[in-house]
Scaffold this motif. Structure first.
Motif, PDB file in Angstrom:
ATOM      1  N   THR A  61      -2.812   5.969   6.166  1.00  4.88           N
ATOM      2  CA  THR A  61      -3.300   6.061   4.794  1.00  4.88           C
ATOM      3  C   THR A  61      -3.539   7.520   4.431  1.00  4.88           C
ATOM      4  N   ALA A  95       0.807  -1.212   0.000  1.00  5.29           N
ATOM      5  CA  ALA A  95       0.000   0.000   0.000  1.00  5.29           C
ATOM      6  C   ALA A  95       0.844   1.267   0.000  1.00  5.29           C
ATOM      7  N   ASP A 148      -6.577   1.652  -3.039  1.00  2.00           N
ATOM      8  CA  ASP A 148      -5.334   1.240  -2.403  1.00  2.00           C
ATOM      9  C   ASP A 148      -5.368  -0.171  -1.811  1.00  2.00           C
TER      10      ASP A 148
END
Length: 400
Positions: free
Chosen positions: A27, A15, A136
């Motif tokens: 994230t 990721a 993602d």
């Protein structure tokens, strides 16, 4: 404590969240949502609605809780929901699905994707083809499964796949081809020619097509969704994944599902039952009711989001962006190069202070080697109240 090893490192690295020093980063959604909260910016980054969906669906969940539907549902999902999913596939797409053997209810589409990839990928010799930029989770899950990610680029402004590049990407090592249509993050809808070529290549190389169709009812300008499973020769090798969250504005319920031939469902279930096992008992009959609502409800949901897409796009263009015309999904991609941007991530970090708006850089959805191709592109979410979008547009005018 010694450095922790384990599969988590593959997932984080896949990721793009694992640093060279072994630490992990949040994230992009967590980063930008925190930035919005800290600065008071309008959050057009993360794709969740700020309005509830159909009241009748919400009331059905309340009724189910009151009626005692609060324990484990069956492993494959409540019968009423599996039947509604099968009816939905027949009603909208003419697909005959066996509710008993060919439907599996999951904890959102992401769990369906995770269980499918983990079930059907067998190790480092397998390849998984995705269209880049991509949601993602795909890269993280492929890395967790130990397979190799192979990307097919989608380029501004139409974001349609180059079919020659697609043919180069798919080969005898290809185990899965993941098709996200309508597409996140770009808002594109694949052409019939692209869909046909995906099926042809999957058949030629004996690959499984895995579809992410969570935006299936959010298409614009008169378009109708065409599932990959409805293409000639595709049904026998396709796992179709969707969820209630985007259609009914219930992203927190995490009720997803997949449909596929029984052998594929059984294989995925063998993994899924050891992930969440089951989830969301009182939400399942509510979603079943939602899937059976009239055509006018689904048309109204799409029409409402189309108005918001148009409002957002006008605001972006008035602020000096060059904005694509999204064909579906929650999202509109805009090019910030006319505003002097050269680094989309840096531009988005500064946007909260400069204009009081938060968005997501498209580079967050790309592999490191291809981020330069999306260096000035930014994703904005239209799934907000119209007054919120109007205020965001007003704030963005300071950029001119």
């Amino acid at each position: 404590m010694r450095t922790l090893s384990g599969a988590w490192r593959r997932a984080a690295a896949g990721a793009g969240l694992l640093g060279t020093d072994g630490t992990t980063s949040p994230t992009i959604f967590a980063e930008m949502s925190a930035l919005a909260a800290r600065t008071g910016a309008v959050n057009l980054g993360q794709g969740f609605p700020d309005e509830d969906g159909p009241a009748v669906v919400l009331e059905a969940a309340r009724d189910a809780i009151s009626a005692g539907v609060n324990q484990y549902p069956p492993g494959r999902g409540e019968a009423s929901l599996r039947e509604a999913i099968a009816e939905h596939q027949q009603r909208f797409y003419g697909l005959a699905v066996d509710a008993e053997r060919e439907v599996l209810v999951t904890a959102g589409a992401t769990e369906a994707l995770a269980a499918t990839i983990l079930a059907l990928v067998d190790g480092p010799d397998d390849e998984v083809v995705v269209f880049e930029p991509f949601y993602d989770a795909y890269a993280a899950l492929v890395a967790l499964a130990g397979a190799r990610l192979v990307t097919v680029p989608l380029h501004w402004p139409d974001f349609q796949p180059d079919l020659d590049r697609l043919r180069e990407a798919v080969g005898d090592r290809t185990r899965l081809i993941i098709v996200n249509d309508p597409h996140n993050p770009t808002g594109t809808v694949f052409t019939a020619e692209a869909r046909a070529e995906i099926v042809r290549l999957a058949d030629r190389h004996d690959a499984v097509i895995v579809t992410d169709e969570v935006y299936e009812h959010l298409l614009f300008d008169g378009r109708r969704h065409v599932p990959m499973a409805s293409m000639p020769g595709a049904a026998e090798r396709t796992v179709s994944i969707s969820s209630a969250g985007k259609t009914f504005s219930t992203t927190g319920w995490k009720i997803g599902w997949l449909t596929a031939p029984a052998a594929l469902v059984d294989a995925v279930l063998a993994v899924k039952q050891f992930l969440t096992y089951v989830n969301g008992a009182p939400f399942q009959p509510a979603v079943a009711l939602g899937l059976r609502l009239g055509d006018e409800v689904f048309a109204g949901i799409a029409a409402d989001l189309q108005r918001k897409r148009d409002l957002l796009r006008r605001g972006l263009e008035a602020a000096g962006f060059s904005a694509a015309r999204a064909a579906g999904s929650y999202f509109t991609v805009a090019d910030a190069a006319p505003l002097g941007a050269t680094d989309a991530h840096a531009f988005c970090r500064s946007l909260a202070d400069r204009a009081g708006v938060v968005a997501i850089p498209l580079t967050a959805f790309a592999t490191a080697e291809h981020r330069a191709d999306y260096a000035t592109l930014v994703r904005f979410a239209a799934c907000k109240r119209e007054d919120v979008l109007t205020e965001a547009a007003r704030r963005l005018t300071v950029l001119r």
